[in-house]
Structures are given as structure tokens and as C-alpha cells.
Design a protein around this motif. Structure first.
Motif, PDB file in Angstrom:
ATOM      1  N   GLU A  73       0.837  -1.280  -0.065  1.00 53.01           N
ATOM      2  CA  GLU A  73       0.030  -0.064  -0.015  1.00 53.01           C
ATOM      3  C   GLU A  73       0.760   1.234  -0.144  1.00 53.01           C
ATOM      4  O   GLU A  73       0.329   2.293  -0.562  1.00 53.01           O
ATOM      5  CB  GLU A  73      -0.948   0.040   1.181  1.00 53.01           C
ATOM      6  N   LEU A  74       1.842   1.253   0.489  1.00 57.49           N
ATOM      7  CA  LEU A  74       3.064   2.386   0.501  1.00 57.49           C
ATOM      8  C   LEU A  74       3.220   2.822  -1.073  1.00 57.49           C
ATOM      9  O   LEU A  74       3.251   3.817  -1.434  1.00 57.49           O
ATOM     10  CB  LEU A  74       4.257   2.039   0.917  1.00 57.49           C
ATOM     11  N   LEU A  75       3.484   1.979  -1.859  1.00 54.53           N
ATOM     12  CA  LEU A  75       4.013   1.856  -3.235  1.00 54.53           C
ATOM     13  C   LEU A  75       2.539   2.338  -4.124  1.00 54.53           C
ATOM     14  O   LEU A  75       2.651   3.258  -4.904  1.00 54.53           O
ATOM     15  CB  LEU A  75       4.514   0.693  -3.989  1.00 54.53           C
ATOM     16  N   LEU A 110       6.541  10.442   5.512  1.00 57.37           N
ATOM     17  CA  LEU A 110       6.371  10.443   6.882  1.00 57.37           C
ATOM     18  C   LEU A 110       7.072   9.254   7.382  1.00 57.37           C
ATOM     19  O   LEU A 110       6.773   8.176   7.239  1.00 57.37           O
ATOM     20  CB  LEU A 110       5.234  10.755   7.452  1.00 57.37           C
ATOM     21  N   PHE A 111       8.238   9.125   7.953  1.00 55.44           N
ATOM     22  CA  PHE A 111       9.229   8.137   8.397  1.00 55.44           C
ATOM     23  C   PHE A 111       8.377   7.432   9.627  1.00 55.44           C
ATOM     24  O   PHE A 111       7.816   8.241  10.423  1.00 55.44           O
ATOM     25  CB  PHE A 111      10.460   8.411   8.626  1.00 55.44           C
ATOM     26  N   PRO A 155      11.820   4.075   2.281  1.00 56.90           N
ATOM     27  CA  PRO A 155      11.224   5.132   1.367  1.00 56.90           C
ATOM     28  C   PRO A 155      10.660   6.171   2.200  1.00 56.90           C
ATOM     29  O   PRO A 155      10.269   7.283   1.581  1.00 56.90           O
ATOM     30  CB  PRO A 155      10.097   4.485   0.793  1.00 56.90           C
ATOM     31  N   GLY A 156      10.570   6.144   3.391  1.00 57.43           N
ATOM     32  CA  GLY A 156      10.262   7.489   4.265  1.00 57.43           C
ATOM     33  C   GLY A 156      11.517   8.549   4.385  1.00 57.43           C
ATOM     34  O   GLY A 156      11.223   9.672   4.653  1.00 57.43           O
ATOM     35  N   VAL A 174      12.270   3.166  -4.903  1.00 60.39           N
ATOM     36  CA  VAL A 174      10.670   3.550  -5.528  1.00 60.39           C
ATOM     37  C   VAL A 174      10.837   3.831  -6.832  1.00 60.39           C
ATOM     38  O   VAL A 174      10.876   3.362  -8.004  1.00 60.39           O
ATOM     39  CB  VAL A 174       9.881   4.139  -4.666  1.00 60.39           C
ATOM     40  N   THR A 175      11.337   5.273  -6.875  1.00 64.79           N
ATOM     41  CA  THR A 175      11.144   6.052  -8.042  1.00 64.79           C
ATOM     42  C   THR A 175      12.231   5.570  -9.479  1.00 64.79           C
ATOM     43  O   THR A 175      11.695   5.132 -10.462  1.00 64.79           O
ATOM     44  CB  THR A 175      11.539   7.472  -8.055  1.00 64.79           C
TER      45      THR A 175
END
Length: 543
Positions: A95-97, A113-114, A239-240, A249-250
Motif C-alpha cells: 500500500e505504500l507503493l 513520513l518516516f 522510502p520514508g 521506489v522512483t
């Protein structure tokens, strides 16, 4: 065969590089399309998700497209549109991605937000960004309980449990959302990320990352990390933070390559298991992680010999002993890379470009970036002379940082952006990182601003003043040490010290609490009353 590294930034074709990533129409781009939709049809895996409990899921680019379209519909129905900020307070779960891609699909701006942040750090970032929506999970939801603002909260609920009253159940909302949500066209200069970088004289500073920054992101993955379509890649960074969001990610998704997210705390055992079980051959992480692997001993790590093709290091200077150990025991060269949240990676030893690797050097400037070592007046220094590492903005077509929102950035006139870090340029054009010129603490790969920690300590009724420094540590690079002045009536006890440590852990985050705390009578200061942290650092070095 490696491509040669061209020392002259003037030989870099910025237009060709930009069009290769963004296409010819720079007024009609969308990062979700670049990182996801354009790779649909290849049947390639985009995300390998693994959890500490043994759960696993592989998602293709088609899977990401369909699911992020539904989540984009959920966000759109709640008023999110181009330029709006969506914050993600999520562990490394699918769900983060999906949240990141759904935000980009709408032309909106993702704000990380870490998950180790405390409520104070989270509230500052949300209030500054004006985020309309926060996506979180059940474990982190309580950190949002007492926000002054009231953004919409989407929660990834634990299986079989309900979300908090007033929240939106993200999975339930996605299941009922209409499919199909075309990407919203934006221009290359529009932002797609809102980041915060730690400072020494105030709260974390906000900055926008424009879409055109994905061009050097892709270049870093290709040239420095040496990422290939058939690689099994793992970037350990969360990714935080910038390095994880930019390059776990990117970056890999831009190139159509799979990335791996591991949902679990870092340990030597878990890392070795992830690398072994997923046949990882391209690894990126921090020197702290590599030092922990070394501490486990050659027997524990020897099984990786012959499996790893390339290893990259970022977040803090790479120690020579790490390079020697990996070469001796795993027959692999670890390459050092340097960058900042404001710049991305700009100084690298490249896995995919042919150049001389100078021992102790962080490498050469990224193609499209001209770096210089200057003095405080902006005069470029001769080889071998220490100075401040700077970006020549006028001759760096891949430079994208436009400044902090509402704040002044480090610069000398229109020409140089100052990194705030000390460096020396070698005769062959490579650059050696010397030290940070500011007070930011680097601990286990995290950049920690003393201001946040000191502010949390000052919340305690017993504390009069506090100063925080980074103390050299062989494992973490630096550990956070606090010097505290208490009221005369207060007993400076071990119990109080532990109480203050726990306060910081709750308010700022587990990554930033002082592992050492010393009570002192007064802090060293300048005549104008500014705390002299360098005096405290010198004191620690002399002990």
C-alpha cells in the motif's frame, strides 16, 4: 563493456537525456505513467514484497496500474487533485507503493513520513505541507490522534479489525472504487514530491522536487548503481527518507526494473535471508548496514560470494575497511556515492562507467552536474586544497533544486549551491569527502537535526538548556549525545537521564534519541549567546 566516464560536463547532452526519460512534450508528463503505465504489457515484476513474518507477494506493472487507479479514485473522491499534498505514514507494505503511484497519477504531490517519527515531527511536517490526506496503518494511526489540523485519514487496517471512527478503510474503499483513472498531465517543472531535510538552526526544512528530477534519478540508477533489467535489486533504505524514495521506489520503476520492499526491522540475519532467498545480485545500502554484516563474520556472509554482482553505499562516508573486507571475502567492490535530499546523488563511483577509482574518494560528478570545491567567498580551490563542496548551478543542466519553501538556501550569488560539506578535489578530477561543515548528525544512515532533539528535551520541566552533537561511533558513524543543563533544584540522576531519552524517542523518533546523555553546569556559547557545539565535539574527541 562499460561506457567511458566523460570528465567534461560540457559533453553531456541534457536535452537528449531529458527526452529519453520524459519524452518530447515536457508540458505533458505524469510520473505514474513514467514509473508504471509505460511498462505495462511486459509482464515484468515491478514489486517484490517480503515481510518479517514470511508473507510474500509479487506485483507486476499491470497489477500496480490497476490497484493504483482504484486508490487514485479514492483520493480523487476526497478532493485530491493536481498539486495537492498526500502524506504517507506507512511501513514497507504494498500500500505504500500504491499510495505513491496513486498520488502521482492525480498530478498530486507525495510527502513521506518516516514511521519512526514521533507525533511532534509528524505534526510539523503535516502543518507545513498542508497535506489534505494522510495514508497510514493501524500500528501508526495513534501518532495522528492529537493533530491541530484535521486531514482526511485513510487507514490500512489489520486483517479482521475495523479502522478508527472517522477514518476511511483504505482496502475497503479501494475494493468498491471504480476502475480506470487516467494519469493527469503535468509539466516537467511541476512538483511530484515534497521532502523535508534536517537543519541545525530550526525545524526540518521543506522543499519540492520537480518532475524533471527523475531524469538524473534514472541516470543514477543506470550509471552509478548499474541497474539492469534482469537484476534482482534491493535498496535497504526506507522510502520514508530521500534515498529510499528516490532510489528504492522512483529510480528502479522508471527503468522498468523490479524493486524489493522488506517489511521488518534491520538485522544481519534478516538481511542475509532476504539477499539469499531472493537471489539479490544488486544491493544498495548504508555503511552502517555493511559494517553490521562484517561484524557477523566471514562465515555468516561467505554464502553470498559469487551472488552479488555490484554493491553501492550511500548515506555517509564509506570506510576503507568496508571496501577491503567486501573485496577480500566476497570478491566484490563496494562503490561510494554521495548526495543530499536537495540534490539527489551527485558524486559517485560508477558501476556502469569506466573510470579510475581513487581510494578514499567519493568519485566523480554525475553526468550533467559540475561540482567545485570553493572557499566561503566562492573562489574555486586548487587540487588538494580543502573547501566547501558546491554545485555550479549555471553549468549543471541536471541540477533541479530551487530552494526551500519560504526559506533561504545555502548559496553564493547565482552561481553556486553550497552543500555545507567539506571536500578536496584530487588531481584526476575525483573528489574526496572530508567532513560535514554543519552540525547535522549522521547516525546509521539517518541525517538528524540537533534542533528537533534539543526541542524535545526542552519540553521537560527539569531542563533549562540542551545541546546535541554527533559522537564518533565505529558502528553507527555517529551516535546522538545530549548535553543537558537542569534546574538547580533538580537531581541529575540516571533515572532522569533515562526519562529524557524516552521523551525524545516518543516525540522525535527512535532513530534520533540520545544514546548518551550528560548533565553539565553550563553550555559553551559565543558572546551573542549561540551554543558552540564544536566545543562539545572537541571535548568528546579528547576523552
Amino acid at each position: 563493456m562499460k561506457a567511458p566516464y566523460e570528465l567534461s560536463y560540457q559533453q553531456f547532452d541534457s536535452l537528449q537525456a531529458t527526452q529519453a526519460v520524459l519524452g518530447e512534450d515536457l508540458l505533458s508528463v505524469n510520473v505514474a505513467q513514467l514509473c508504471c503505465d509505460q511498462h505495462v504489457g511486459s509482464d515484468r515484476v515491478a514489486l517484490r514484497w517480503r515481510s518479517e513474518q514470511g508473507a510474500a507477494e509479487d506485483l507486476t506493472f499491470e497489477d500496480l496500474k490497476q490497484r493504483s487507479e482504484r486508490l487514485a479514485r479514492v483520493l480523487s473522491d476526497r478532493g485530491i487533485g493536481p498539486g495537492d499534498r498526500v502524506a504517507g505514514l506507512l511501513p514497507r507494505i504494498p500500500e505504500l507503493l500504491l499510495t505513491v503511484l496513486a498520488t502521482w497519477r492525480l498530478g498530486a504531490v507525495y510527502q513521506p513520513l518516516f514511521t519512526a517519527f514521533g507525533p511532534k515531527a509528524i505534526e510539523h511536517r503535516l502543518a507545513t505541507s498542508g497535506a489534505k490526506v494522510v495514508v497510514t496503518d493501524s500500528l501508526n494511526r495513534q501518532k495522528l490522534d492529537n493533530l491541530n489540523s484535521a486531514p482526511t485519514i485513510l487507514t490500512v487496517a489489520q486483517r479482521g479489525s475495523a479502522v478508527q471512527a472517522g477514518d476511511v478503510d483504505l482496502r475497503e474503499a479501494m475494493n468498491s472504487a471504480d476502475p480506470g483513472m487516467p494519469p493527469v498531465a503535468r509539466s516537467a517543472d511541476d512538483p511530484f514530491l515534497m521532502m523535508f531535510t534536517s537543519g541545525t538552526t530550526g525545524p526540518a526544512k521543506p522543499l519540492y522536487v520537480p518532475i524533471r528530477a527523475v531524469v538524473p534519478f534514472a541516470g543514477y540508477m543506470r550509471d552509478a548503481v548499474g541497474l539492469r533489467n534482469d537484476d534482482r535489486f534491493w535498496n535497504i533504505a526506507d522510502p520514508g527518507w530521500a534515498y529510499g524514495l528516490y532510489y528504492a521506489v522512483t529510480g528502479p520503476l522508471l527503468l522498468g526494473c523490479a524493486t524489493l520492499l522488506y517489511d521488518g526491522p534491520f538485522s544481519v540475519e534478516s538481511s542475509l535471508k532476504v539477499i539469499r532467498d531472493n537471489d539479490i545480485n544488486n544491493l544498495a545500502g548504508s555503511p552502517t548496514a555493511y559494517r553490521l554484516l562484517i561484524a557477523a563474520g566471514s562465515d555468516a556472509v561467505s554464502e553470498l560470494k559469487g551472488q552479488l554482482r555490484v554493491v553501492s553505499s550511500a548515506g555517509e562516508p564509506l570506510n576503507p575497511e568496508v571496501i577491503r573486507w567486501f573485496s577480500e571475502h566476497l570478491d566484490i567492490v563496494v562503490h561510494d556515492h554521495y548526495g543530499q535530499t536537495e540534490l539527489g546523488m551527485v558524486l559517485c563511483n560508477f558501476h556502469n562507467l569506466d573510470h579510475t577509482v581513487t581510494p578514499g574518494s567519493a568519485g566523480y560528478p554525475m553526468p550533467g552536474i559540475r561540482l567545485a570545491v570553493v572557499d566561503e567567498d566562492g573562489v574555486e580551490q586548487a587540487s588538494g586544497t580543502p573547501g566547501i563542496l558546491a554545485v555550479d548551478r549555471q553549468q549543471s543542466p541536471m541540477y533541479w533544486f530551487k530552494g526551500y519553501e519560504g526559506m533561504q538556501s545555502r548559496a553564493i550569488g547565482e552561481k553556486y549551491y553550497l552543500t555545507g560539506d567539506a571536500a578536496v578535489q584530487n588531481a584526476n578530477g575525483s573528489i574526496k569527502f572530508v567532513s560535514r561543515a554543519d552540525d547535522v548528525i549522521t547516525s546509521s544512515g539517518y541525517r538528524i537535526g540537533p534542533f528537533d532533539v534539543e526541542s524535545a528535551l526542552l519540553e521537560h520541566d527539569a531542563v533549562v538548556e540542551a545541546a546535541v552533537i554527533g559522537k564518533p561511533d565505529p558502528l553507527r558513524t555517529e551516535l546522538v549525545k545530549a548535553f543537558v543543563v537542569v534546574k538547580p533544584s533538580v537531581n541529575a540522576s540516571d533515572q532522569l537521564a533515562e526519562e529524557l531519552k524516552q521523551l525524545v524517542k516518543r516525540r522525535v523518533g527512535a532513530h534520533a534519541y540520545p544514546r548518551e546523555l550528560e548533565f553539565i553546569d553550563e553550555l559553551p556559547k559565543t558572546p551573542s549567546g549561540k551554543i558552540q557545539r564544536f566545543v562539545l565535539r572537541k571535548k568528546e574527541l579528547s576523552v
